[in-house]
Design a protein around this motif. Structure first.
Motif, PDB file in Angstrom:
ATOM      1  N   TYR A 136       0.844  -1.202   0.000  1.00 49.45           N
ATOM      2  CA  TYR A 136       0.000   0.000   0.000  1.00 49.45           C
ATOM      3  C   TYR A 136       0.877   1.249   0.000  1.00 49.45           C
ATOM      4  CZ  TYR A 136      -2.886   3.786   1.630  1.00 49.45           C
ATOM      5  OH  TYR A 136      -3.484   5.010   1.749  1.00 49.45           O
ATOM      6  N   ASP A 137       0.551   2.197  -0.868  1.00 47.87           N
ATOM      7  CA  ASP A 137       1.275   3.470  -0.992  1.00 47.87           C
ATOM      8  C   ASP A 137       0.543   4.524  -0.172  1.00 47.87           C
ATOM      9  OD1 ASP A 137       2.492   5.847  -1.727  1.00 47.87           O
ATOM     10  OD2 ASP A 137       2.429   5.430  -3.879  1.00 47.87           O
ATOM     11  N   LEU A 138       1.208   5.054   0.827  1.00 45.05           N
ATOM     12  CA  LEU A 138       0.601   6.021   1.750  1.00 45.05           C
ATOM     13  C   LEU A 138       0.146   7.317   1.075  1.00 45.05           C
ATOM     14  CD1 LEU A 138       3.043   5.518   4.732  1.00 45.05           C
ATOM     15  CD2 LEU A 138       0.614   4.952   4.712  1.00 45.05           C
ATOM     16  N   GLU A 139       0.508   7.527  -0.167  1.00 40.44           N
ATOM     17  CA  GLU A 139       0.098   8.739  -0.888  1.00 40.44           C
ATOM     18  C   GLU A 139      -1.356   8.659  -1.346  1.00 40.44           C
ATOM     19  OE1 GLU A 139       2.034  11.462  -1.004  1.00 40.44           O
ATOM     20  OE2 GLU A 139       3.318  10.225   0.271  1.00 40.44           O
ATOM     21  N   TYR A 140      -1.936   7.476  -1.331  1.00 39.78           N
ATOM     22  CA  TYR A 140      -3.301   7.286  -1.802  1.00 39.78           C
ATOM     23  C   TYR A 140      -4.257   7.097  -0.634  1.00 39.78           C
ATOM     24  CZ  TYR A 140      -0.998   6.775  -6.265  1.00 39.78           C
ATOM     25  OH  TYR A 140      -0.239   7.001  -7.373  1.00 39.78           O
ATOM     26  N   THR A 141      -5.524   7.336  -0.872  1.00 42.78           N
ATOM     27  CA  THR A 141      -6.546   7.201   0.158  1.00 42.78           C
ATOM     28  C   THR A 141      -6.706   5.738   0.539  1.00 42.78           C
ATOM     29  OG1 THR A 141      -7.686   9.085  -0.825  1.00 42.78           O
ATOM     30  CG2 THR A 141      -8.939   7.758   0.743  1.00 42.78           C
ATOM     31  N   PHE A 142      -6.582   5.459   1.819  1.00 44.70           N
ATOM     32  CA  PHE A 142      -6.645   4.087   2.301  1.00 44.70           C
ATOM     33  C   PHE A 142      -8.016   3.468   2.059  1.00 44.70           C
ATOM     34  CE2 PHE A 142      -6.912   0.839   5.714  1.00 44.70           C
ATOM     35  CZ  PHE A 142      -5.874   0.045   5.291  1.00 44.70           C
ATOM     36  N   SER A 143      -9.084   4.220   2.312  1.00 48.50           N
ATOM     37  CA  SER A 143     -10.427   3.665   2.131  1.00 48.50           C
ATOM     38  C   SER A 143     -10.682   3.308   0.665  1.00 48.50           C
ATOM     39  CB  SER A 143     -11.503   4.615   2.652  1.00 48.50           C
ATOM     40  OG  SER A 143     -11.466   5.840   1.963  1.00 48.50           O
ATOM     41  N   THR A 144     -10.117   4.073  -0.264  1.00 53.04           N
ATOM     42  CA  THR A 144     -10.266   3.744  -1.688  1.00 53.04           C
ATOM     43  C   THR A 144      -9.577   2.419  -1.985  1.00 53.04           C
ATOM     44  OG1 THR A 144     -10.378   6.085  -2.271  1.00 53.04           O
ATOM     45  CG2 THR A 144      -9.824   4.547  -4.045  1.00 53.04           C
ATOM     46  N   TRP A 145      -8.405   2.213  -1.413  1.00 59.00           N
ATOM     47  CA  TRP A 145      -7.685   0.952  -1.588  1.00 59.00           C
ATOM     48  C   TRP A 145      -8.508  -0.208  -1.032  1.00 59.00           C
ATOM     49  CZ3 TRP A 145      -4.345  -2.154   1.822  1.00 59.00           C
ATOM     50  CH2 TRP A 145      -3.518  -3.041   1.131  1.00 59.00           C
ATOM     51  N   LEU A 146      -9.103  -0.016   0.144  1.00 55.69           N
ATOM     52  CA  LEU A 146      -9.958  -1.060   0.734  1.00 55.69           C
ATOM     53  C   LEU A 146     -11.161  -1.359  -0.153  1.00 55.69           C
ATOM     54  CD1 LEU A 146     -10.077  -0.030   4.512  1.00 55.69           C
ATOM     55  CD2 LEU A 146      -8.914  -1.997   3.516  1.00 55.69           C
ATOM     56  N   TYR A 147     -11.839  -0.300  -0.618  1.00 55.73           N
ATOM     57  CA  TYR A 147     -13.002  -0.491  -1.485  1.00 55.73           C
ATOM     58  C   TYR A 147     -12.616  -1.178  -2.783  1.00 55.73           C
ATOM     59  CZ  TYR A 147     -16.961   1.786   0.800  1.00 55.73           C
ATOM     60  OH  TYR A 147     -18.017   2.081   1.616  1.00 55.73           O
ATOM     61  N   THR A 148     -11.432  -0.902  -3.292  1.00 62.96           N
ATOM     62  CA  THR A 148     -10.978  -1.560  -4.518  1.00 62.96           C
ATOM     63  C   THR A 148     -10.878  -3.067  -4.296  1.00 62.96           C
ATOM     64  OG1 THR A 148      -9.731   0.406  -5.176  1.00 62.96           O
ATOM     65  CG2 THR A 148      -9.105  -1.686  -6.211  1.00 62.96           C
ATOM     66  N   ILE A 149     -10.256  -3.457  -3.225  1.00 64.15           N
ATOM     67  CA  ILE A 149     -10.121  -4.885  -2.915  1.00 64.15           C
ATOM     68  C   ILE A 149     -11.493  -5.501  -2.698  1.00 64.15           C
ATOM     69  CG2 ILE A 149      -9.226  -6.547  -1.221  1.00 64.15           C
ATOM     70  CD1 ILE A 149      -6.886  -4.492  -0.769  1.00 64.15           C
ATOM     71  N   ALA A 150     -12.323  -4.854  -1.890  1.00 59.81           N
ATOM     72  CA  ALA A 150     -13.648  -5.392  -1.571  1.00 59.81           C
ATOM     73  C   ALA A 150     -14.539  -5.479  -2.804  1.00 59.81           C
ATOM     74  CB  ALA A 150     -14.310  -4.538  -0.492  1.00 59.81           C
ATOM     75  N   SER A 151     -14.522  -4.456  -3.646  1.00 63.70           N
ATOM     76  CA  SER A 151     -15.390  -4.482  -4.826  1.00 63.70           C
ATOM     77  C   SER A 151     -14.955  -5.571  -5.802  1.00 63.70           C
ATOM     78  CB  SER A 151     -15.447  -3.117  -5.507  1.00 63.70           C
ATOM     79  OG  SER A 151     -14.198  -2.739  -6.009  1.00 63.70           O
TER      80      SER A 151
END
Length: 183
Positions: free
Chosen positions: A63-78
């Motif tokens: 995970y790259d700290l420059e990006y929104t964490f919740s977006t990363w989570l939603y990407t995986i979940a979706s």
């Protein structure tokens, strides 16, 4: 991302399980909400959330700290939701689902809290006939409140694809509501 969240994610990247427990407790509800609306099955949604956090733990170092964490989570979940939908029979509205829709639509109390079963009934009724992509885009934009830009990041679709899928989903849902007597 707040400094607290950034610090906790860094601790997770270093293997701190207590920090990861905070991540799970903070984000599990939002992921469950997505899963319930996408999969229309409470147990499937719970399993998807668990699978999401397993993947997050396994790949938190990437995970790259420059990006929104919740977006990363939603990407995986979706993506997990889409995978589950591919292997699942089409979701079809059931007999009692339309009654739930009528009850919710006629309720004058705007603060009506929907139970998980009612959400499932509503989504099954509204999403009948939508493709998986249309359901995902509709859920993220209309039910979860994400902007088109955020949905692009989550789904990997471009703006045109998102607009097209959202337009078709809205049209399909409008037609469905007209059939049920709602203009």
């Amino acid at each position: 991302m707040t400094q607290l969240e950034r610090d906790i994610i860094v601790r997770c990247q270093r293997g701190d399980r207590n920090a990861f427990r905070w991540v799970v407790q903070t984000h599990q509800r939002m992921l469950f909400s997505l899963g319930l609306k996408m999969l229309c099955d409470e147990e499937e949604a719970k399993d998807m959330v668990q699978d999401t956090f397993i993947r997050v733990w396994q790949h938190i170092g990437e995970y790259d700290l420059e990006y929104t964490f919740s977006t990363w989570l939603y990407t995986i979940a979706s993506r997990l939701c889409m995978d589950r939908l591919k292997h699942k029979k089409r979701i079809v509205a059931q007999k009692g689902d339309e009654m739930v829709l009528r009850y919710v639509a006629s309720d004058s109390n705007n603060h009506l809290m929907l139970e998980n079963q009612e959400w499932v009934a509503l989504v099954r009724t509204m999403a009948e006939g939508l493709s998986d992509k249309q359901r995902l885009v509709f859920t993220l934009c209309q039910l979860e409140g994400f902007s088109s830009e955020e949905v692009e990041k989550i789904t990997g679709m471009d703006g045109r694809q998102i607009s097209s899928n959202l337009y078709i989903a809205r049209q399909t849902i409008r037609q469905r509501l007209r059939k049920l007597g709602y203009e």
